[in-house]
Every structure is written in structure tokens, then in C-alpha cells.
Design a protein around this motif. Sequence first.
Motif, PDB file in Angstrom:
ATOM      1  N   THR A   1       0.835  -1.208   0.000  1.00 46.31           N
ATOM      2  CA  THR A   1       0.000   0.000   0.000  1.00 46.31           C
ATOM      3  C   THR A   1       0.864   1.251   0.000  1.00 46.31           C
ATOM      4  N   ALA A   2       1.903   1.250   0.843  1.00 49.95           N
ATOM      5  CA  ALA A   2       2.802   2.405   0.876  1.00 49.95           C
ATOM      6  C   ALA A   2       3.440   2.600  -0.499  1.00 49.95           C
TER       7      ALA A   2
ATOM      8  N   ARG B   1       2.202   1.914  -3.392  1.00 49.92           N
ATOM      9  CA  ARG B   1       1.226   2.527  -4.300  1.00 49.92           C
ATOM     10  C   ARG B   1       1.061   4.009  -3.998  1.00 49.92           C
ATOM     11  N   VAL B   2       0.998   4.344  -2.715  1.00 48.34           N
ATOM     12  CA  VAL B   2       0.843   5.747  -2.329  1.00 48.34           C
ATOM     13  C   VAL B   2       1.999   6.582  -2.869  1.00 48.34           C
ATOM     14  N   LEU B   3       3.182   5.975  -2.922  1.00 54.53           N
ATOM     15  CA  LEU B   3       4.360   6.710  -3.369  1.00 54.53           C
ATOM     16  C   LEU B   3       4.458   6.789  -4.880  1.00 54.53           C
ATOM     17  N   GLY B   4       3.516   6.170  -5.568  1.00 52.77           N
ATOM     18  CA  GLY B   4       3.509   6.301  -7.017  1.00 52.77           C
ATOM     19  C   GLY B   4       4.156   5.136  -7.745  1.00 52.77           C
ATOM     20  N   VAL B   5       4.438   4.050  -7.026  1.00 50.51           N
ATOM     21  CA  VAL B   5       5.016   2.884  -7.690  1.00 50.51           C
ATOM     22  C   VAL B   5       3.908   2.149  -8.460  1.00 50.51           C
ATOM     23  N   ASN B   6       4.195   1.845  -9.714  1.00 51.61           N
ATOM     24  CA  ASN B   6       3.274   1.020 -10.487  1.00 51.61           C
ATOM     25  C   ASN B   6       3.520  -0.430 -10.073  1.00 51.61           C
TER      26      ASN B   6
END
Lengths: 243, 291
Positions: free
Chosen positions: B175-176, B178-183
Motif C-alpha cells: 500500500t505504501a 502505491r501511495v508513493l507512485g510505484v506502479n
Amino acid sequence: MSESILGVSDLRVRYGRVEAVRGVSFEARRGQLVTLVGANGAGKSSVLNAVSGLLRPAGGRITFEGQDVTRVPAHKLVRRGLVQVPEGRQILATLTIEENLRMGGWHAGGRAREAIDAMYARFPVLAERRGLPAGSLSGGEQQMLAIARALVAGPTVMLMDEPSMGLAPKIVDEVFRVIEEIRRSGTTVVLVEQNARRALRAADHGYVLQTGEVVQSGPADELLADERIIAAYLGGDGAVDQR
Amino acid sequence: MQQFLNGISIGSIYALFAIGFTLVFGILDRLNLAHPSVFAVSAFVGIELVERVGLSIWTALPVVFLVGGLLGLVIERVAFRPLKNRPDAHFAGLISSIAIAGMLIALLQWRYGPDTRRFPPGSFPGTDFEVVGARVTLVQVVIVAVSIALMVALTYLVTRTRLGRGMRAIAENPTAARVLGVNVDRVTAWTFAISSALGAVAGVLFAINVNTAQLGMGAAIELKGLAVIIVGGMGSLPGALIGGLLLGLAEVFAVEYVGSSWRDVIAFGLLFAILLLRPQGLLGARKVREV
């Protein structure tokens, strides 16, 4: 009045058969600090997670900088400048502080280094421990890391979910000072808080949520001045609503 | 000494195979049971490249690496991604990857039949060296060198690069990430591709080592690979390296000093003994896995 940078209309979020967000609408204008307040379970975090692309909304429309981003996944929104500081901080405890900040710059490319150095200048405690695992930081320091990490991404709108949660009063003051700085630098902030009085004092505009709906909204100082609102929706003393 | 060198050479193949296995497990918390079939397919592909296309066994290696990577992408896309949001995604992925493995082996049998295949005569350089009284072939040297080079490269990738940071972020907290913009889907696909590419090179090195490719070679190494990553510590890359080398040495010495029918008894017995002393594995973190 400046233009609307983030618009949410009739947003619905469902978990199975439970509708946690039932037609929420709000907007944030460029440079504003907007807060969504309400008790635990009012749907504040669900709204934020739908806006940031972590949750797929069941209905409604989200616009960011004039474009429809309703079902755009989180990683594309971060690249476009819509960045979230998630609930519970979600730092990467086994990665170093430096690596956490570099993760913040996932899409920032060459700009990241400069932004990271600016964060080290602003938060010396992070600079001192840059090579240590982020899990070694205290709760307040972890919150600063989470905020710094989001700033490295270069946000135009920053979504902050309960940044004061679980922190000592002195640290909460420091968190709100940082939020104020972010707003003054021109970044639009959408702040979700249970600590309603505190959030409304910092905000330009407020929305009060209850059981997934907006029940009151208006300029933050007016909401704050209306004792009935505080009493009815945000708990008697309004300082920290634990419910 | 001779046996020690033979053990290192087979052990480094086990290690390379197991590292691919444990990479996906450590980062994505998924066990990809199609990994052994990639090992088998790539051995046959390697022989085909040498026999039909006329590549030398060394130039076949990078080609097999790419083929393995592509297979990894297919496995991720078909067996894992469609199931990722199910509440039982661990178990579902396990089963669907077994199904992919079955399909790949069936395709091999259709293409090559049930017989053992070998590299054409003259594919191997006859060069060998004397090392402190033991004979080492150039082939063994290359096997160890390629394995070590790939493991070093992987370690660099995971610890020093952007992709590696993304992998570790996902391993710790998807989840973290994804929040940071990792695809997350893309990093997941890369992880599978790299894992399978390593498994594929391990397969062709194995085929080179014994000059044999068989349909059952994947099944034969599957249990060894799992044992190695359990003993090494689930998800630990250096643990898989040490575990692989230990297993290779244990096998070779068991055959030499006890007898070939005792090979598995001794090798797996040793692994059990290690687990009795260190239940979390050699380099495993002492943490309880959730769910």
C-alpha cells in the motif's frame, strides 16, 4: 477567488454491501487548506483514498486540475502531482531514511536529489540519520518523514490523512506548523482529521462528515464559531474526538 | 578436493535456481511453482539453440536468459495477476502456477518427445585445469562464474537501483508503495521476469553440467529448490546462495563416501538438522508471518 484545483462530486465508496461514502461533494481551490472533519468511521479516509486512486469509487466524479481522474490509478496521480500522506504514516521501516525519501521521488527523476536535500535542511533529524532504517525513528519523526517523502514528489495537491494521530501534543503542534508551511508555499492541502478544532483552526474551509455524508460545510472560522456544530458532530469539547 | 569443486559447481546451479524462487517469494509473498518448469524448458531451448541455430553454448546463455524473462512475464500475467485481488490469492496463485507448469511440460513433451536430449557432440571445450591436485573443467569454471556474476548483479539491482528500491518497498508494504507512485503491477512483472530469467540460466547450466535435458528435470529440482529456500530463510537471497551450495556439497560428498542411493537421505537429513537448530532458516528473519 482562485480556481478550483480539486473537485469531488457525489462520491460513493462501497465495501461489499456497506456504503461507507454516500454522495460526498467538496472542492479545494488552489492554495487553500481544506479539511474534512468528523468522528471515526464517518468515511473521511475512504474519501481520501478514493481521491488518491487507492480505492475505486462506486460512483461520482473526481476532477484534478480540470481533468476527470475518477478511476485513474494512484501511481499516475502521483506523477501528476496529487500526493497522499497516508493514515498511519506507512513509512518503509526496513528501508533507510534516505531510501524512503528517494521512494518519494519515484517519478521525480533528477529533481529528486534537490528536493531531498531541501528536506534534510528543513528536518535536520532526518539528515542526521539518513543511513538508518526508518523504523528506528520515533512516531513524530516518522510522521515528519512521511510528510517529507510526500513533498519530494513535488505535489500540487497534498492529501493528508490523520497526520496528528497517536502523537504527543507537542509533536502535534510541530505537525501543524509544517502543514501551515506547506500551505504557505502554495501547495493545496486537503486535511482529514479527527482533531476537529485543531484542523478547523488551520483550515480555510471545512466539511463535516457523518456516516458517509457531508452534514455541514463552510468557511472554517464560521464552523469553529458555531458551538452547535462542534457539539452535535464533533464531540463536546471538540479537542480530540476519540469516538 | 575434487568432490568439493564438483559440489560447488552443482551447488551454484541450485543456488541460482533457488534465488529466482526466493526472489518472487520474498518480494511478492507468492510461491511460483511454475519456476521448475522454466528451468526444464530453458534446458531444451538451450540445446535447440546450439543444435539448430548453431550458437555456441556460451552465446546461447544470454538468449536463454531473455527467453526465461519472457516466460516469467507470461506466468505473471496468466497465473498471478488475474487472481491478485482474491482473498485466497496465495493459494490460488500456487495452484494456477502448478497448472502453467503442467502446460509447459506437456508442450515440451509434444515438441521433443519423452527422450533425454543432449548437446550435439563437440559443443563443449575440452579445456581443463589442475587446481590443487583436482581436475576442473572449463565448463565447471564457467558455471560457477556465470552463477556468481548473476547473483552479484541481482544483489546490486535489489540494493542499489530504483527498481530494487521499488521491489523492497512492495515487499515491505504494497500500500505504501502505491501511495508513493510505484506502479506495483509493473514492478511485479519485472520481478517475475528476473526470477524466471535466473531460473532459465540455471536450467541450461544444469543441462550443460550433465549434458542431459529431461522432462522430469524440473520436478527433480523443485523440492531441492524449496528445501534450499526454507533452509536459507524464506525470501533471503544470501540464504538461498548458502543453502544451494550446502545442498550441492552434501549431495556430492554423500555419493562419494556413503553411496549414491543415500544421496537424498543425507542431503535432506542435513537440511532437517539445520532447521532443528535454526527453525527460521540460516538467514531468515525471526518474525512470524501474518496469515
